[in-house]
Design an enzyme around this catalytic site. Sequence first.
Site, PDB file in Angstrom:
ATOM      1  N   ARG A 160      15.843 -66.741 117.033  1.00 60.04           N
ATOM      2  CA  ARG A 160      16.624 -67.840 117.639  1.00 60.04           C
ATOM      3  C   ARG A 160      15.973 -68.304 118.932  1.00 60.04           C
ATOM      4  NH1 ARG A 160      21.940 -66.824 119.838  1.00 60.04           N
ATOM      5  NH2 ARG A 160      22.334 -69.050 119.855  1.00 60.04           N
ATOM      6  N   HIS A 177      14.804 -80.791 112.969  1.00 55.45           N
ATOM      7  CA  HIS A 177      15.918 -81.651 112.542  1.00 55.45           C
ATOM      8  C   HIS A 177      15.423 -82.819 111.687  1.00 55.45           C
ATOM      9  CE1 HIS A 177      19.351 -80.258 115.093  1.00 55.45           C
ATOM     10  NE2 HIS A 177      18.346 -79.648 115.698  1.00 55.45           N
ATOM     11  N   GLU A 211      16.968 -84.851 109.983  1.00 62.69           N
ATOM     12  CA  GLU A 211      17.944 -85.957 109.891  1.00 62.69           C
ATOM     13  C   GLU A 211      17.804 -86.924 111.059  1.00 62.69           C
ATOM     14  OE1 GLU A 211      18.448 -83.077 111.087  1.00 62.69           O
ATOM     15  OE2 GLU A 211      19.957 -83.108 112.660  1.00 62.69           O
ATOM     16  N   CYS A 245      17.437 -75.995 111.306  1.00 63.75           N
ATOM     17  CA  CYS A 245      17.628 -75.438 112.650  1.00 63.75           C
ATOM     18  C   CYS A 245      18.717 -74.361 112.644  1.00 63.75           C
ATOM     19  CB  CYS A 245      17.877 -76.564 113.649  1.00 63.75           C
ATOM     20  SG  CYS A 245      17.462 -76.039 115.320  1.00 63.75           S
TER      21      CYS A 245
HETATM   22  N1  GLN Z   1      19.633 -72.723 119.197  1.00 66.96           N
HETATM   23  C1  GLN Z   1      20.595 -73.061 118.195  1.00 66.96           C
HETATM   24  C2  GLN Z   1      21.205 -71.844 117.538  1.00 66.96           C
HETATM   25  O1  GLN Z   1      20.867 -70.763 117.829  1.00 66.96           O
HETATM   26  C3  GLN Z   1      20.020 -73.937 117.121  1.00 66.96           C
HETATM   27  C4  GLN Z   1      19.676 -75.287 117.702  1.00 66.96           C
HETATM   28  C5  GLN Z   1      19.758 -76.418 116.754  1.00 66.96           C
HETATM   29  O2  GLN Z   1      20.327 -76.334 115.660  1.00 66.96           O
HETATM   30  N2  GLN Z   1      19.254 -77.526 117.195  1.00 66.96           N
HETATM   31  O3  GLN Z   1      22.047 -71.966 116.721  1.00 66.96           O
END
Ligand code: GLN
Length: 197
Positions: free
Chosen positions: A108, A177, A179, A79
């Site tokens: 993003r 994610h 994890e 992420c």
């Molecule tokens: N939107 C977040 C970012 O731009 C990432 C979100 C996440 O890691 N769950 O860093």
Amino acid sequence: MTVIGVFALQGNVREHLAMLGQVGVEARPVRRRSELEQVDALVLPGGESTTMDKLARAFELFEPLQKRIADGMPVFGTCAGMIMLANEITGGIEGQETLGGLDVTVRRNAFGRQVDSFEADLEFAAFNTPYHAVFIRAPWVERVGRDVEVLSTVSSGPAAGRIVAVRHDRLLATSFHPEMTGDARLHGYFAELVRSL
Ligand code: GLN
């Protein structure tokens, strides 16, 4: 024993440490340069990429991280960690920089409001059964370089076809994610990659 660090200035650190422990590697938090020097590989967790960028600079880890990536350290970015690994981002904030190394363009917060957070079952060629993935304000990959392997895409719904897992040599990245669900197969995949070097 293989030692894998988890970048621990921000993000889901504890969960990653636990998953790495499950797949039989020694896992350590990395907050300073001396700790970075002692690991064979690194996980860049989810969290907030703009904050990670700032903290990595404040703790003088940004350049050491870039150097280790350039020297071939394996990294698994999840992420926000995927954003940190990307050579190019769209939808970043003014002045936001990434560590780079992974030849992709990442958008993003790509999934937009309706699906800010969602779950999906993903197919991976390396796994026999689908991988249940949790996405939280997740990025997606908009462009992949010639040597980047697409490991998984969203299979249905409004985001069908979007690239959410990639690998380029020693760099692995997921939009979601891994994890958070107790499924350690991606951590296992990364540990194997590190052990095979
Ligand atoms: N939107 C977040 C970012 O731009 C990432 C979100 C996440 O890691 N769950 O860093």
